[in-house]
Design an enzyme around this catalytic site. Sequence first.
Site, PDB file in Angstrom:
ATOM      1  N   HIS A 296       0.832  -1.220   0.000  1.00 43.31           N
ATOM      2  CA  HIS A 296       0.000   0.000   0.000  1.00 43.31           C
ATOM      3  C   HIS A 296       0.865   1.268   0.000  1.00 43.31           C
ATOM      4  CE1 HIS A 296      -3.325  -2.711   1.248  1.00 43.31           C
ATOM      5  NE2 HIS A 296      -2.373  -3.266   1.970  1.00 43.31           N
TER       6      HIS A 296
ATOM      7  N   SER B 293      15.496  20.748 -16.088  1.00 45.15           N
ATOM      8  CA  SER B 293      14.316  21.559 -16.325  1.00 45.15           C
ATOM      9  C   SER B 293      14.751  22.834 -17.024  1.00 45.15           C
ATOM     10  CB  SER B 293      13.656  21.891 -14.988  1.00 45.15           C
ATOM     11  OG  SER B 293      12.879  23.061 -15.102  1.00 45.15           O
TER      12      SER B 293
ATOM     13  N   LYS C  26      16.913  20.869 -10.980  1.00 48.13           N
ATOM     14  CA  LYS C  26      16.223  19.622 -11.295  1.00 48.13           C
ATOM     15  C   LYS C  26      17.064  18.587 -12.027  1.00 48.13           C
ATOM     16  CE  LYS C  26      11.986  19.272 -11.468  1.00 48.13           C
ATOM     17  NZ  LYS C  26      11.097  18.443 -10.667  1.00 48.13           N
TER      18      LYS C  26
ATOM     19  N   GLU D 168      10.211   7.681 -16.686  1.00 51.67           N
ATOM     20  CA  GLU D 168       8.868   8.243 -16.924  1.00 51.67           C
ATOM     21  C   GLU D 168       8.385   7.932 -18.329  1.00 51.67           C
ATOM     22  OE1 GLU D 168       8.425  12.448 -15.177  1.00 51.67           O
ATOM     23  OE2 GLU D 168      10.582  12.091 -15.264  1.00 51.67           O
TER      24      GLU D 168
END
Length: 456
Positions: free
Chosen positions: A155, A276, A282, A289
């Site tokens: 979970h 970024s 970043k 992804e």
Amino acid sequence: MALWSGRFSAGTQKDLAKLSESISFDRRLYACDIAGSKAHVTMLAARGIIPEKTAADICAELDEIQKKIEQGNFKFDIALEDIHMHIETALIEKLGAEGARVHSGRSRNDQVALDIRLYLRDAVDGIIAKIRAFQRSLVDKAAENPRAVMPGFTHLQHAQPILFAHHLLAYVEMLDRDAERLADCRRRINVMPLGSGALAGSTLPLDREMVTRLLGFERPTRNSMDAVADRDFAIELLSDLAIMAMHISRLSEDIILWCSQEFNFIELADEFCTGSSLMPQKKNPDAAELSRGKTARIYGDLVALLTLCKGLPLTYNRDLQEDKERLFDALDTVNLVLDVYTPMISGISVKKDRMLDAASDPGLMATDLAELLVKMNVPFRTAHHRVGELVKYCREKGLELDKLSLEQMREVIPEATEEFLTLFDPEKSVGAREIYGGTGYREVAGQIAFWQKKLQ
Ligand code: ARG
């Protein structure tokens, strides 16, 4: 003029030509188409259906055509529809009427079924090899970090301490089934449809066994209608790829979480991340992804092919031409993802201290407490309840489970002994799970050795 133009008195309307063409994508089948034609004419000559000399000339010219295509010197034209017509037309241009014998006893319907099967057979072999390399990179990473302890989650909540290596090997298992599924699918791809003609077979004395042998197939297809009409083997392949993509997508999700500042368990190599355009600090896990994102595309390809086939009456329908782009798209996507993933895994650096720190949450050892009570003959439900009460006791008093004195513990668990106070060590907790398939050090080392041997 199209090769089938005999009964027509007008050429194809220009927009229909665009709708109809598949050469823009099925040109990738050229090598399969040529291999199929060579086997076919060799058999035709062996059966005395065409002269030996013609078969030899056709084979030689097919080799020339293949060379031209590979050198980029072959002219493609949408008026010739597909790869089959292109190659046959080129053959006839060169050899005249003798070249036109190539299509004896054959239809584009069994020809395209053959080409796809040849193409997919190779594609499956290539993907299985890449899965093996991917598994190896995971096993190597596990072997580099055999004792790194991290929290295991259910979970997405802290559950129990586990070895990082054990987590990686879970994916090695999934990928193994993915490879097995593909190998199994390959058996159903590997049957030879030529000789089925348009749908009903042929009046010519074709030797289907010979073509089967020449092209390395397992056996000829048993039913000519099935052979030209169905694409279940392609759907099965896309299902297998979709399942594999789902596995890679889950690994991506793990990796993305582990890279986040909240987890901070691993760092990816710079080559597999991007920055970024706005935020200078970043470093984003784009490869993971995008691999997660590409999964959606593969599902789309699968659903498209299922939908394509569901309403088609037997046998061949032109709709089936639409199978190829979906197949190529899924294969290209999976190949791309696997190419990036294997080196990305190799480039992971593991932050063992951070992992251990997160695994030191004493709640992760609550199950060990309950199991110790079971060893002391307390029924499990009672033990579970007692430890649950202990957790509640700590929360109410603002105490930490691992900071309790024996007296405090005995207020809730009268059976508690000194041993209970020693259970809050995640490394020890992992070491206590030397059950086959469990996360114990020895067990996982054994699994690593198993995979190293198997993937050699
Ligand atoms: N380009 C076609 C396909 O991909 C080849 C078969 C065409 N057959 C036909 N009867 N028009 O399915």
